[in-house]
Design a protein around this motif. Structure first.
Motif, PDB file in Angstrom:
ATOM      1  N   UNK A   1     -18.391  16.150 -45.805  1.00  0.00           N
ATOM      2  CA  UNK A   1     -17.996  17.030 -44.705  1.00  0.00           C
ATOM      3  C   UNK A   1     -16.520  17.419 -44.717  1.00  0.00           C
ATOM      4  N   UNK A   2     -15.653  16.613 -45.329  1.00  0.00           N
ATOM      5  CA  UNK A   2     -14.258  17.052 -45.447  1.00  0.00           C
ATOM      6  C   UNK A   2     -14.160  18.160 -46.496  1.00  0.00           C
ATOM      7  N   UNK A   3     -14.939  18.056 -47.550  1.00  0.00           N
ATOM      8  CA  UNK A   3     -14.901  19.049 -48.621  1.00  0.00           C
ATOM      9  C   UNK A   3     -15.590  20.351 -48.228  1.00  0.00           C
TER      10      UNK A   3
ATOM     11  N   UNK B   1       5.174   4.554 -44.082  1.00  0.00           N
ATOM     12  CA  UNK B   1       6.491   4.016 -44.418  1.00  0.00           C
ATOM     13  C   UNK B   1       7.549   4.368 -43.377  1.00  0.00           C
ATOM     14  N   UNK B   2       7.138   4.458 -42.116  1.00  0.00           N
ATOM     15  CA  UNK B   2       8.115   4.683 -41.066  1.00  0.00           C
ATOM     16  C   UNK B   2       8.642   6.095 -40.984  1.00  0.00           C
ATOM     17  N   UNK B   3       7.821   7.058 -41.400  1.00  0.00           N
ATOM     18  CA  UNK B   3       8.221   8.457 -41.301  1.00  0.00           C
ATOM     19  C   UNK B   3       6.974   9.292 -41.053  1.00  0.00           C
ATOM     20  N   UNK B   4       7.067  10.364 -40.252  1.00  0.00           N
ATOM     21  CA  UNK B   4       5.877  11.128 -39.868  1.00  0.00           C
ATOM     22  C   UNK B   4       5.423  12.176 -40.871  1.00  0.00           C
ATOM     23  N   UNK B   5       6.225  12.474 -41.889  1.00  0.00           N
ATOM     24  CA  UNK B   5       5.946  13.644 -42.719  1.00  0.00           C
ATOM     25  C   UNK B   5       4.614  13.530 -43.469  1.00  0.00           C
ATOM     26  N   UNK B   6       4.311  12.372 -44.018  1.00  0.00           N
ATOM     27  CA  UNK B   6       3.095  12.214 -44.828  1.00  0.00           C
ATOM     28  C   UNK B   6       1.854  12.658 -44.065  1.00  0.00           C
ATOM     29  N   UNK B   7       1.683  12.158 -42.845  1.00  0.00           N
ATOM     30  CA  UNK B   7       0.484  12.501 -42.074  1.00  0.00           C
ATOM     31  C   UNK B   7       0.510  13.959 -41.636  1.00  0.00           C
TER      32      UNK B   7
ATOM     33  N   UNK C   1      -0.267  20.916 -42.208  1.00  0.00           N
ATOM     34  CA  UNK C   1       0.271  21.986 -43.050  1.00  0.00           C
ATOM     35  C   UNK C   1      -0.882  22.845 -43.568  1.00  0.00           C
ATOM     36  N   UNK C   2      -0.684  24.148 -43.575  1.00  0.00           N
ATOM     37  CA  UNK C   2      -1.688  25.064 -44.124  1.00  0.00           C
ATOM     38  C   UNK C   2      -1.953  24.710 -45.585  1.00  0.00           C
ATOM     39  N   UNK C   3      -3.212  24.431 -45.909  1.00  0.00           N
ATOM     40  CA  UNK C   3      -3.576  24.046 -47.269  1.00  0.00           C
ATOM     41  C   UNK C   3      -3.524  22.558 -47.515  1.00  0.00           C
ATOM     42  N   UNK C   4      -3.172  21.763 -46.491  1.00  0.00           N
ATOM     43  CA  UNK C   4      -3.144  20.311 -46.639  1.00  0.00           C
ATOM     44  C   UNK C   4      -4.537  19.746 -46.839  1.00  0.00           C
ATOM     45  N   UNK C   5      -4.596  18.493 -47.254  1.00  0.00           N
ATOM     46  CA  UNK C   5      -5.889  17.884 -47.580  1.00  0.00           C
ATOM     47  C   UNK C   5      -6.851  17.925 -46.401  1.00  0.00           C
ATOM     48  N   UNK C   6      -6.340  17.672 -45.198  1.00  0.00           N
ATOM     49  CA  UNK C   6      -7.202  17.640 -44.009  1.00  0.00           C
ATOM     50  C   UNK C   6      -7.112  18.928 -43.199  1.00  0.00           C
TER      51      UNK C   6
END
Length: 517
Positions: free
Chosen positions: A388-390, A406-412, A418-423
């Protein structure tokens, strides 16, 4: 029957462990006996996720470390500064830092460690593209191809531990490192014993040592605690939590929201604004957390509210308002109590996979949504990423992942918003959000990063693009008197340290014999 099975499991564990090693761990002096959920075949901190456990054992340390408030703090390095272009970082080592064999930790050795980690761990292969140079004994520089604000967060990763690469005869079994403890005995995928590092650079080490037993099953850990055979462990289940909570004279229990998030994606291709808003006004995260027995804390956003970048808000559950929004959108209640429009019932497909309590959350959401007149059908998959994610075949997609690694919000944020991100599979599209993410990627000021992250996540909440359900708690139980076992830290890769101690140590052992691996 359940207790009998648990007894049989424990008996089998003890017999099997004794047979495979016939070693009686040394427990004289201040030696803690601890249970851990995983046991790896190697102590090479740079490989795979092995550094998480050498850090748990108190054997290895990185240049920086993560604080209880998710901030990056000095460890082997005392500071790091970046130049005006944001590309070159100057890292300064502390005075007097040495390995357990007494050899000094030099900038050259630190650079060699980072380069080796890039070679043997694919998750850190990007370091190979960085120019890393030892300027002098205490100073190294790291130059990145483009501005990389979270470099220090990465340098706090336990996999980037600093090892004595010249003195470690076998990094898989006997690494020489800088932590407050050294390896005394290591059985691959089994028991690990550590003893005090007599040359620890960071001051007095309170414990004489510790023994770590590999115990994955929950019932044997509970029974071992009750039988005074272990002194502490994390990942306490809801059932065991209630048992420990009922006996405060023997046990101390600590819950802190950790970093693994349960959330759902709302499909904007199949759900209009009113329906998405109604769903989020109906799903009661506090009720879900209560049902899950304290194993999770209700989430407001994807990050802990104790973090500077976790300061967002969302509406409280309001079923009446949810019904009002649906009726304003043209829905009417049918004979079965469910809303319908144009002769079609409002029935949503909830996709989930049966792990991390997502199956329970799906059922609870079904009950809550049905109560306001929204029907639910299920799409259960073993592999959400391939299904269903795919293919985006869902109205609501449940998922669980580490949001704050790792104590930073950017990864998630990058992977979900972000447009085109994995989720990026729910159709959320905000030009303003993309602008803010672009700024977050290169922003070097910590307070500005937090502010940008809060703005970005708030946009997603206000648009009802996601629902943030719960953050798994890190629940630690310890025998009364055991202190400083990283019980207040949300990250899983810390446990014992130089400060770990038994305040009134009386052994508290019903049996002098111990678990054997």
């Amino acid at each position: 029957m359940k207790k009998r099975i648990a007894l049989l499991l424990l008996a089998a564990l003890l017999l099997g462990l004794t047979a495979c090693g016939s070693r009686n761990p040394q427990t004289q002096g201040k030696v803690l006996r601890l249970a851990v959920d995983f046991a790896y075949p190697s102590l090479d901190a740079h490989k795979e996720y092995y550094g998480w456990y050498t850090s748990i054992y108190g054997v290895t340390e990185a240049l920086f470390r993560m604080g209880d408030d998710s901030s990056v703090q000095p460890a082997l390095a005392e500071k790091a500064e970046t130049g005006g272009d944001g590309l070159t970082w100057t890292v300064t080592l502390r005075d007097g830092v040495c390995f357990s064999n007494g050899a000094p930790v030099t900038a050259e050795m630190a650079v060699r460690n980072l380069r080796r980690a890039a070679e043997v761990n694919s998750r850190f292969a990007y370091l190979a593209a960085y120019d890393m140079t030892a300027v002098d004994e205490k100073t190294l520089t790291i130059t990145t191809p483009e501005v990389y604000p979270t470099l220090l967060n990465d340098l706090a990763s336990p996999e980037l531990a600093i090892l004595d690469l010249d003195a470690s005869a076998d990094l898989d079994t006997a690494p020489v490192a800088t932590g407050p403890f050294v390896i005394k005995f290591f059985q691959p995928e089994g028991t690990v014993e550590v003893s005090r590092n007599q040359r620890y650079w960071g001051g007095e080490v309170k414990l004489d040592g510790a023994v770590f037993y590999y115990m994955q099953e929950d019932e044997p850990k509970l029974m071992a605690m009750q039988n005074d055979e272990i002194d502490a462990y994390t990942s306490v289940t809801a059932a065991a939590r209630e048992i420990y909570r009922a006996d405060p004279d023997r046990y101390q229990l600590t819950d802190v929201p950790a970093t693994r998030l349960q959330f759902y994606i709302l499909n904007q291709e199949t759900l209009d604004d009113a329906v998405r808003a109604a769903v989020n006004l109906t799903v009661d995260c506090r009720a879900i957390a209560g049902y899950l027995g304290g194993t999770v804390s209700p989430a407001v956003g994807p990050f802990s509210t104790t973090a500077a970048y976790g300061q967002v808000t969302k509406p409280d559950p309001d079923p009446e308002q949810a019904r009002a929004l649906l009726e304003q959108d043209g829905y009417t209640r049918g004979k079965d109590g469910l809303y319908e429009k144009d002769g079609r019932p409002l029935t949503l497909t909830v996709a989930y996979y049966p792990a991390r309590s997502l199956d329970s959350i799906a059922l609870l959401m079904q009950e809550q949504l049905k109560a306001v007149g929204i029907g639910v059908t299920f799409n259960c998959q073993e592999d959400p990423d391939a299904t269903y994610i795919a293919n985006r075949d869902f109205d609501i997609a449940l998922y669980c992942m580490i949001a704050d690694k790792n104590g930073d919000p950017y990864y998630f944020i990058d992977s979900t918003l972000r447009r085109g991100g994995y989720f990026d599979v729910g159709g959320f599209d905000s030009h303003r959000c993309q602008q803010l993410i672009d700024r977050l990627q290169y922003e070097t000021d910590g307070s500005q990063r937090a502010e940008l992250a809060n703005q970005i996540v708030q946009l997603a909440i206000d648009d009802n693009a996601f629902g943030y359900v719960g953050l798994f708690n890190k629940t630690t139980v310890a025998r009364k008197g055991v202190v400083h076992i990283a019980e207040s830290c949300p990250f899983d890769f810390y446990f014992i340290s130089a400060d770990t101690d038994t305040v009134s140590y009386t052994h508290l052992r019903a049996h002098e014999t111990s678990l054997h691996l």
